[in-house]
Design an enzyme around this catalytic site. Structure first.
Site, PDB file in Angstrom:
ATOM      1  N   ARG A   2       0.842  -1.197   0.000  1.00  0.00           N
ATOM      2  CA  ARG A   2       0.000   0.000   0.000  1.00  0.00           C
ATOM      3  C   ARG A   2       0.886   1.259   0.000  1.00  0.00           C
ATOM      4  NH1 ARG A   2      -5.138   1.672  -1.144  1.00  0.00           N
ATOM      5  NH2 ARG A   2      -6.138   2.784   0.543  1.00  0.00           N
ATOM      6  N   GLY A  38     -13.547  -1.629  -6.849  1.00  0.00           N
ATOM      7  CA  GLY A  38     -14.876  -1.104  -6.546  1.00  0.00           C
ATOM      8  C   GLY A  38     -14.937  -0.286  -5.272  1.00  0.00           C
ATOM      9  N   ASP A  96      -7.902   8.209   0.417  1.00  0.00           N
ATOM     10  CA  ASP A  96      -8.392   7.117   1.274  1.00  0.00           C
ATOM     11  C   ASP A  96      -8.143   7.388   2.758  1.00  0.00           C
ATOM     12  OD1 ASP A  96      -9.671   5.544  -0.552  1.00  0.00           O
ATOM     13  OD2 ASP A  96      -8.023   4.138  -0.845  1.00  0.00           O
ATOM     14  N   THR A 121      -9.965   0.302  -9.196  1.00  0.00           N
ATOM     15  CA  THR A 121      -8.915  -0.537  -8.661  1.00  0.00           C
ATOM     16  C   THR A 121      -8.907  -1.727  -9.604  1.00  0.00           C
ATOM     17  OG1 THR A 121      -9.353   0.294  -6.481  1.00  0.00           O
ATOM     18  CG2 THR A 121      -8.457  -1.918  -6.572  1.00  0.00           C
ATOM     19  N   SER A 145     -10.084  -0.657   1.253  1.00  0.00           N
ATOM     20  CA  SER A 145     -11.186  -1.632   1.300  1.00  0.00           C
ATOM     21  C   SER A 145     -10.860  -2.863   0.452  1.00  0.00           C
ATOM     22  CB  SER A 145     -12.467  -1.003   0.752  1.00  0.00           C
ATOM     23  OG  SER A 145     -12.838   0.103   1.514  1.00  0.00           O
ATOM     24  N   THR A 158      -4.181  -0.840  -7.154  1.00  0.00           N
ATOM     25  CA  THR A 158      -4.967   0.355  -7.464  1.00  0.00           C
ATOM     26  C   THR A 158      -4.131   1.612  -7.622  1.00  0.00           C
ATOM     27  OG1 THR A 158      -6.900   1.623  -6.740  1.00  0.00           O
ATOM     28  CG2 THR A 158      -5.379   0.966  -5.035  1.00  0.00           C
ATOM     29  N   ASN A 213      -6.348   4.128  -7.183  1.00  0.00           N
ATOM     30  CA  ASN A 213      -7.545   4.688  -6.553  1.00  0.00           C
ATOM     31  C   ASN A 213      -8.553   5.075  -7.625  1.00  0.00           C
ATOM     32  OD1 ASN A 213      -9.259   5.252  -4.516  1.00  0.00           O
ATOM     33  ND2 ASN A 213      -8.303   7.154  -3.865  1.00  0.00           N
TER      34      ASN A 213
HETATM   35  N1  GLY Z   1      -8.469   2.962  -3.195  1.00  0.00           N
HETATM   36  C1  GLY Z   1      -9.480   2.066  -2.896  1.00  0.00           C
HETATM   37  C2  GLY Z   1      -9.184   1.242  -1.700  1.00  0.00           C
HETATM   38  O1  GLY Z   1      -8.039   0.988  -1.421  1.00  0.00           O
HETATM   39  O2  GLY Z   1     -10.072   0.871  -1.008  1.00  0.00           O
END
Ligand code: GLY
Length: 535
Positions: A70, A437, A387, A345, A417, A363, A365
């Site tokens: 991330r 999503g 986020d 994503t 998410s 992603t 985003n």
């Molecule tokens: N950017 C969407 C997520 O990580 O939930």
């Protein structure tokens, strides 16, 4: 269908790359690395090297691993960086342009995953992506439409012209990305240093300086993906293996499953009032916990044990009534209308010849992330900073709210998410699934799993079935058009639920290992380019 191995990705060329690696004797991690690099070329709206993601792995012996790559907030980031002098969130600052960008994690994550678990030479995994970028590939109609649609964002966010900036793109257009090919070659030849140091790092920092962004050489040098212990739980005779924080996906999924487990939903059926009401109420409660308690565990003491404690989850359902909807406490309502633009994503599911499985979600985003392409380096940068919770109680682009747990701090990962998930049935590999999503990812994985496990649907039927989503706030059920009969909607409204119709939500890519060992790979009708390839 396949007897041996399977790849499901959002683009046929990427699935082909993955299949080729598997046929050459690569394992699922090799194929995942190759597919992710290929997606950075052929699926630029979400495939990336300028973003981040999560990979969950289950080996054929049942052991598991997970890597969190991330993005992180830059070291110069500040808690209130998106607020004006009156303390209000400045619209667009965390979604468009240089200030929206988190420190990318993809390249470090893929390289670490390959070093620990890969079999084939790294260069052979990135080479197909280099060739696709250098020689070009023909745009599908979906991709051409998407690149055309975001021209204004590209114009607004970029100071250096790039190959994505022209009036129209049509199906069949040959997209050649020489700058990206060069960046990928630097990664091939220098490993992580090909991205986080030297020429590419200098270009990222120069881009930041042109656009008043925050990422500095130190941010890039310090970035490290983290190995995590996958989060695990059970639902009847199924074991669920999913992603722990910095994603909320695994925790929320396990919470929802445990909350509904005592109820006979198979008997009731998927479109019975009781089932839909129950699932909605479990979703509401899990997302309320997400908002209050979840964030990067490296920075915030997320009460994971408590969130997953059976007694706690039982207590969460004490106020559940079959006769009425619970009212979500009003804070600030989010807006589902905004969801439309933000579903980009992407997910890849893989099973190799030995039975190893990878579930990988990645992603930028939004579509094309911040819309900023690193000048002369050929790749888009994420807008993952959105986020974070820019201000407690104020919704982000997915309508999600957060608190202290997900406040901005230098070097912290923003809460996700994404829910890359692997499911065992009676101890054997059963499902590999995940989706893009935004906030709707978790409920999509939840419902597709139940469609197969409880309602006996074939995987295609399970993925294609309409979905509904409640995320606590806003206090409304988002439902894909045509999912519920007018009678069911009326019955739900009588219980106190409100509905808002949306065109589509999360886009699942999944593999089902059938009882005879056959692999059934399924892309989603919601993305025409989704592609399953197996042998
Ligand atoms: N950017 C969407 C997520 O990580 O939930």
């Amino acid at each position: 269908m396949g007897d041996t191995a399977m790849v499901v990705s959002p683009h046929p060329l990427a699935s082909e790359v993955g299949l080729d690696i598997l046929k050459k004797g690569g394992n699922a991690v090799d194929a995942a690395v190759a597919v992710q690099f290929a997606l950075a070329v052929v699926y630029p709206r979400a495939g990336n090297i300028g973003g981040g993601g999560f990979m969950v792995i289950r080996f054929e012996d049942g052991s598991t691993d997970a890597i969190d790559y991330r993005e992180k907030a830059p070291l110069a980031a500040e808690r209130d960086m998106y607020l004006d002098s009156a303390g209000d969130v400045i619209s667009g600052l965390s979604t468009l342009g240089h200030l929206a960008v988190g420190v990318p994690g993809t390249v470090d994550g893929l390289i670490r995953a390959h070093k620990k678990h890969g079999k084939l030479d790294f260069a052979s995994l990135i080479e197909p992506a280099i060739q696709l970028a250098d020689k070009g590939y023909q745009l599908t109609i979906t991709e051409a439409e998407r690149i055309s649609r975001f021209q204004q964002g590209f114009q607004d966010a970029n100071t250096v012209k790039n190959v994505f900036m022209r009036d129209t793109f049509l199906e069949g257009h040959l997209l050649v990305q020489k700058d990206l090919a060069h960046t990928l070659q630097l990664i091939r030849d220098n490993g992580r240093e090909g991205f986080y140091a030297g020429e590419t790092a200098d270009k990222i920092v120069a881009e930041m300086q042109r656009g008043k962004g925050l990422i500095a050489l130190e941010d890039l040098a310090q970035y490290e993906a983290q190995w995590r212990r996958p989060i695990k739980g059970s639902y009847k005779n199924f074991n669920i293996i999913s992603m722990p924080p910095s994603s909320s996906g695994g925790v929320a999924l396990l919470q929802m499953l445990e909350m509904i487990e005592p109820y006979p939903i198979a008997e009731w059926g998927p479109r019975d009032l009781r089932t839909v009401h129950l699932l909605t109420e479990a979703e509401r409660r899990a997302y309320a916990d997400r908002a209050e308690h979840m964030g990067d565990t490296d920075f915030y003491d997320v009460p994971l044990d408590r969130l997953l404690d059976s007694a706690y989850l039982d207590s969460r359902m004490l106020d559940f009534s079959m006769d009425s909807a619970t009212v979500s406490e009003a804070i600030v309502a989010g807006d589902f209308k905004l969801l439309k633009e933000s579903f980009e994503t992407t997910h890849t599911s893989i099973v190799d010849a030995e039975g190893n499985a990878v579930s990988l979600t990645t992603t930028l985003n939004s579509n094309f992330g911040s819309k900023v392409m690193v000048g002369d380096a050929g790749f888009f940068l994420n807008n993952e900073m959105d986020d974070f919770s820019a201000k407690p109680g104020v919704p982000n682009q997915f309508g999600l709210v957060g608190t202290e747990a997900n406040a901005i701090q230098p070097g912290k990962r923003m809460l996700s998410s994404m829910t890359p998930t692997i499911v065992e049935k009676d101890g054997a590999l059963f499902l590999v699934l995940g989706a893009p999503g935004g906030s709707t990812i978790i409920t999509a994985v939840f419902q597709v799993f139940l469609n197969v496990a409880e309602f006996g649907m074939d995987l295609s039927e399970a993925v294609d079935a309409g979905r509904f989503h409640h995320q606590w706030l806003p206090d409304v059920i988002a439902v894909e058009k045509g999912t519920f009969s007018p009678e069911l909607i009326e019955q739900m409204e009588a219980l106190g639920h409100e509905f808002r119709e949306v065109d589509r939500m999360a886009v699942i890519k999944a593999i089902h290992v059938k009882e005879d060992g056959t692999l059934h790979g399924v892309g989603d009708r919601r993305n025409p380019d989704d592609d399953a390839k197996g042998y």
